[in-house]
Design a protein around this motif. Sequence first.
Motif, PDB file in Angstrom:
ATOM      1  N   GLU A  39     -11.782   8.596  16.040  1.00 32.42           N
ATOM      2  CA  GLU A  39     -12.079   8.021  14.723  1.00 32.42           C
ATOM      3  C   GLU A  39     -12.924   6.766  14.892  1.00 32.42           C
ATOM      4  O   GLU A  39     -12.582   5.870  15.647  1.00 32.42           O
ATOM      5  N   ARG A  40     -14.011   6.720  14.186  1.00 31.56           N
ATOM      6  CA  ARG A  40     -14.923   5.578  14.230  1.00 31.56           C
ATOM      7  C   ARG A  40     -15.272   5.171  12.808  1.00 31.56           C
ATOM      8  O   ARG A  40     -15.041   5.898  11.863  1.00 31.56           O
ATOM      9  N   GLY A  41     -15.855   4.018  12.676  1.00 29.27           N
ATOM     10  CA  GLY A  41     -16.321   3.561  11.375  1.00 29.27           C
ATOM     11  C   GLY A  41     -15.618   2.297  10.935  1.00 29.27           C
ATOM     12  O   GLY A  41     -14.394   2.215  10.981  1.00 29.27           O
ATOM     13  N   ALA A  42     -16.419   1.327  10.519  1.00 31.77           N
ATOM     14  CA  ALA A  42     -15.886   0.029  10.119  1.00 31.77           C
ATOM     15  C   ALA A  42     -15.030   0.119   8.865  1.00 31.77           C
ATOM     16  O   ALA A  42     -13.995  -0.537   8.762  1.00 31.77           O
ATOM     17  N   LEU A  43     -15.439   0.947   7.904  1.00 34.00           N
ATOM     18  CA  LEU A  43     -14.691   1.048   6.654  1.00 34.00           C
ATOM     19  C   LEU A  43     -13.301   1.631   6.896  1.00 34.00           C
ATOM     20  O   LEU A  43     -12.300   1.100   6.392  1.00 34.00           O
ATOM     21  N   LEU A  44     -13.217   2.692   7.664  1.00 34.11           N
ATOM     22  CA  LEU A  44     -11.916   3.295   7.971  1.00 34.11           C
ATOM     23  C   LEU A  44     -11.047   2.324   8.771  1.00 34.11           C
ATOM     24  O   LEU A  44      -9.839   2.225   8.546  1.00 34.11           O
ATOM     25  N   HIS A  45     -11.670   1.591   9.684  1.00 37.06           N
ATOM     26  CA  HIS A  45     -10.927   0.604  10.468  1.00 37.06           C
ATOM     27  C   HIS A  45     -10.333  -0.469   9.564  1.00 37.06           C
ATOM     28  O   HIS A  45      -9.163  -0.842   9.717  1.00 37.06           O
ATOM     29  N   ARG A  89       6.387 -10.897  -8.659  1.00 38.83           N
ATOM     30  CA  ARG A  89       7.120  -9.707  -8.203  1.00 38.83           C
ATOM     31  C   ARG A  89       6.450  -8.400  -8.617  1.00 38.83           C
ATOM     32  O   ARG A  89       6.226  -7.537  -7.776  1.00 38.83           O
ATOM     33  N   LYS A  90       6.176  -8.238  -9.888  1.00 35.96           N
ATOM     34  CA  LYS A  90       5.607  -6.964 -10.354  1.00 35.96           C
ATOM     35  C   LYS A  90       4.251  -6.667  -9.718  1.00 35.96           C
ATOM     36  O   LYS A  90       4.030  -5.554  -9.238  1.00 35.96           O
ATOM     37  N   PRO A  91       3.318  -7.627  -9.690  1.00 35.93           N
ATOM     38  CA  PRO A  91       2.048  -7.327  -9.018  1.00 35.93           C
ATOM     39  C   PRO A  91       2.218  -7.012  -7.524  1.00 35.93           C
ATOM     40  O   PRO A  91       1.525  -6.159  -6.985  1.00 35.93           O
ATOM     41  N   LEU A  92       3.148  -7.687  -6.865  1.00 37.26           N
ATOM     42  CA  LEU A  92       3.374  -7.411  -5.444  1.00 37.26           C
ATOM     43  C   LEU A  92       3.960  -6.019  -5.235  1.00 37.26           C
ATOM     44  O   LEU A  92       3.566  -5.300  -4.309  1.00 37.26           O
ATOM     45  N   TRP A  93       4.902  -5.623  -6.088  1.00 39.14           N
ATOM     46  CA  TRP A  93       5.449  -4.262  -5.989  1.00 39.14           C
ATOM     47  C   TRP A  93       4.361  -3.224  -6.270  1.00 39.14           C
ATOM     48  O   TRP A  93       4.314  -2.171  -5.628  1.00 39.14           O
ATOM     49  N   LEU A  94       3.500  -3.510  -7.232  1.00 40.80           N
ATOM     50  CA  LEU A  94       2.385  -2.607  -7.518  1.00 40.80           C
ATOM     51  C   LEU A  94       1.503  -2.444  -6.281  1.00 40.80           C
ATOM     52  O   LEU A  94       1.151  -1.322  -5.898  1.00 40.80           O
ATOM     53  N   LEU A  95       1.164  -3.555  -5.657  1.00 39.71           N
ATOM     54  CA  LEU A  95       0.359  -3.491  -4.427  1.00 39.71           C
ATOM     55  C   LEU A  95       1.094  -2.766  -3.312  1.00 39.71           C
ATOM     56  O   LEU A  95       0.479  -2.042  -2.524  1.00 39.71           O
ATOM     57  N   TYR A  96       2.412  -2.951  -3.249  1.00 41.32           N
ATOM     58  CA  TYR A  96       3.208  -2.315  -2.196  1.00 41.32           C
ATOM     59  C   TYR A  96       3.118  -0.792  -2.271  1.00 41.32           C
ATOM     60  O   TYR A  96       3.202  -0.108  -1.259  1.00 41.32           O
ATOM     61  N   PHE A  97       2.944  -0.256  -3.471  1.00 38.08           N
ATOM     62  CA  PHE A  97       2.788   1.194  -3.613  1.00 38.08           C
ATOM     63  C   PHE A  97       1.321   1.611  -3.686  1.00 38.08           C
ATOM     64  O   PHE A  97       0.960   2.699  -3.239  1.00 38.08           O
ATOM     65  N   LEU A  98       0.472   0.780  -4.254  1.00 37.86           N
ATOM     66  CA  LEU A  98      -0.936   1.114  -4.422  1.00 37.86           C
ATOM     67  C   LEU A  98      -1.691   1.157  -3.089  1.00 37.86           C
ATOM     68  O   LEU A  98      -2.448   2.102  -2.834  1.00 37.86           O
ATOM     69  N   VAL A  99      -1.484   0.166  -2.227  1.00 36.69           N
ATOM     70  CA  VAL A  99      -2.227   0.097  -0.955  1.00 36.69           C
ATOM     71  C   VAL A  99      -1.944   1.311  -0.074  1.00 36.69           C
ATOM     72  O   VAL A  99      -2.877   1.996   0.347  1.00 36.69           O
ATOM     73  N   PRO A 100      -0.682   1.635   0.216  1.00 35.17           N
ATOM     74  CA  PRO A 100      -0.471   2.841   1.021  1.00 35.17           C
ATOM     75  C   PRO A 100      -0.845   4.122   0.266  1.00 35.17           C
ATOM     76  O   PRO A 100      -1.208   5.133   0.886  1.00 35.17           O
ATOM     77  N   GLY A 101      -0.790   4.076  -1.072  1.00 36.37           N
ATOM     78  CA  GLY A 101      -1.210   5.240  -1.856  1.00 36.37           C
ATOM     79  C   GLY A 101      -2.689   5.536  -1.677  1.00 36.37           C
ATOM     80  O   GLY A 101      -3.092   6.694  -1.524  1.00 36.37           O
ATOM     81  N   VAL A 102      -3.504   4.492  -1.677  1.00 35.13           N
ATOM     82  CA  VAL A 102      -4.939   4.656  -1.424  1.00 35.13           C
ATOM     83  C   VAL A 102      -5.152   5.182  -0.009  1.00 35.13           C
ATOM     84  O   VAL A 102      -5.954   6.085   0.221  1.00 35.13           O
ATOM     85  N   TRP A 103      -4.422   4.617   0.947  1.00 35.78           N
ATOM     86  CA  TRP A 103      -4.543   5.064   2.340  1.00 35.78           C
ATOM     87  C   TRP A 103      -4.139   6.529   2.485  1.00 35.78           C
ATOM     88  O   TRP A 103      -4.831   7.302   3.149  1.00 35.78           O
ATOM     89  N   LEU A 104      -3.035   6.915   1.855  1.00 39.97           N
ATOM     90  CA  LEU A 104      -2.597   8.316   1.901  1.00 39.97           C
ATOM     91  C   LEU A 104      -3.613   9.232   1.221  1.00 39.97           C
ATOM     92  O   LEU A 104      -3.887  10.329   1.704  1.00 39.97           O
ATOM     93  N   GLY A 105      -4.167   8.777   0.096  1.00 37.42           N
ATOM     94  CA  GLY A 105      -5.194   9.560  -0.594  1.00 37.42           C
ATOM     95  C   GLY A 105      -6.416   9.762   0.279  1.00 37.42           C
ATOM     96  O   GLY A 105      -6.967  10.865   0.344  1.00 37.42           O
ATOM     97  N   HIS A 106      -6.831   8.714   0.957  1.00 38.41           N
ATOM     98  CA  HIS A 106      -7.984   8.831   1.853  1.00 38.41           C
ATOM     99  C   HIS A 106      -7.670   9.758   3.026  1.00 38.41           C
ATOM    100  O   HIS A 106      -8.507  10.576   3.420  1.00 38.41           O
ATOM    101  N   SER A 107      -6.466   9.652   3.565  1.00 39.29           N
ATOM    102  CA  SER A 107      -6.062  10.538   4.668  1.00 39.29           C
ATOM    103  C   SER A 107      -6.032  11.994   4.212  1.00 39.29           C
ATOM    104  O   SER A 107      -6.460  12.888   4.945  1.00 39.29           O
ATOM    105  N   ALA A 108      -5.529  12.224   3.006  1.00 39.34           N
ATOM    106  CA  ALA A 108      -5.493  13.587   2.469  1.00 39.34           C
ATOM    107  C   ALA A 108      -6.905  14.117   2.246  1.00 39.34           C
ATOM    108  O   ALA A 108      -7.194  15.289   2.530  1.00 39.34           O
ATOM    109  N   TRP A 109      -7.788  13.253   1.756  1.00 38.75           N
ATOM    110  CA  TRP A 109      -9.185  13.663   1.550  1.00 38.75           C
ATOM    111  C   TRP A 109      -9.844  14.022   2.877  1.00 38.75           C
ATOM    112  O   TRP A 109     -10.567  15.022   2.963  1.00 38.75           O
ATOM    113  N   LEU A 110      -9.602  13.208   3.922  1.00 37.87           N
ATOM    114  CA  LEU A 110     -10.149  13.531   5.247  1.00 37.87           C
ATOM    115  C   LEU A 110      -9.605  14.847   5.765  1.00 37.87           C
ATOM    116  O   LEU A 110     -10.333  15.658   6.354  1.00 37.87           O
TER     117      LEU A 110
END
Length: 147
Positions: A39-45, A89-110
């Motif tokens: 795996e290469r690429g600055a964006l993915l890293h 609290r609420k924004p942090l919890w949102l980020l806690y689910f949103l950040v790995p959700g984006v990562w999982l979405g990108h992994s699924a797309w790959l």
Amino acid sequence: QQWQGCTWLGWTLLSYYAMFHFAKQPFGLLCLYKARQGERGALLHQLDYWTCMAGAALPLLLWHAGDFEGFSWFGGEDQKLVELPALFRKPLWLLYFLVPGVWLGHSAWLWWTTGRLNVGKFWIMVAHYFTWYMGMCPHHVQSLAFI
């Protein structure tokens, strides 16, 4: 003489340094799996790095905002250096689910587009998030989470 009785500061600073180490270590392991798969690429890293760092930083920020009240680093004299307002609290919890959700979405797309799934990288990231959550919440296996 003036620092006598201030061992809490030493333990607290050690705790924050330990957090940094415990956050970076899984990313190093994750990079080994990335290299093995080519795996290469600055964006993915950057996506992998910040997702990994969020897995440790967001539970700590939530603790500073008032969640995970029973948490103590070493069960001793360590303390929070700052308290965050509860309105975070609420924004942090949102980020806690949103950040790995984006990562999982990108992994699924790959996986969908290339047919390749980096199972080792996936496992490290899932274990990282699970460990930090279980280590912070008041659960009877809390002490085992950071082993």
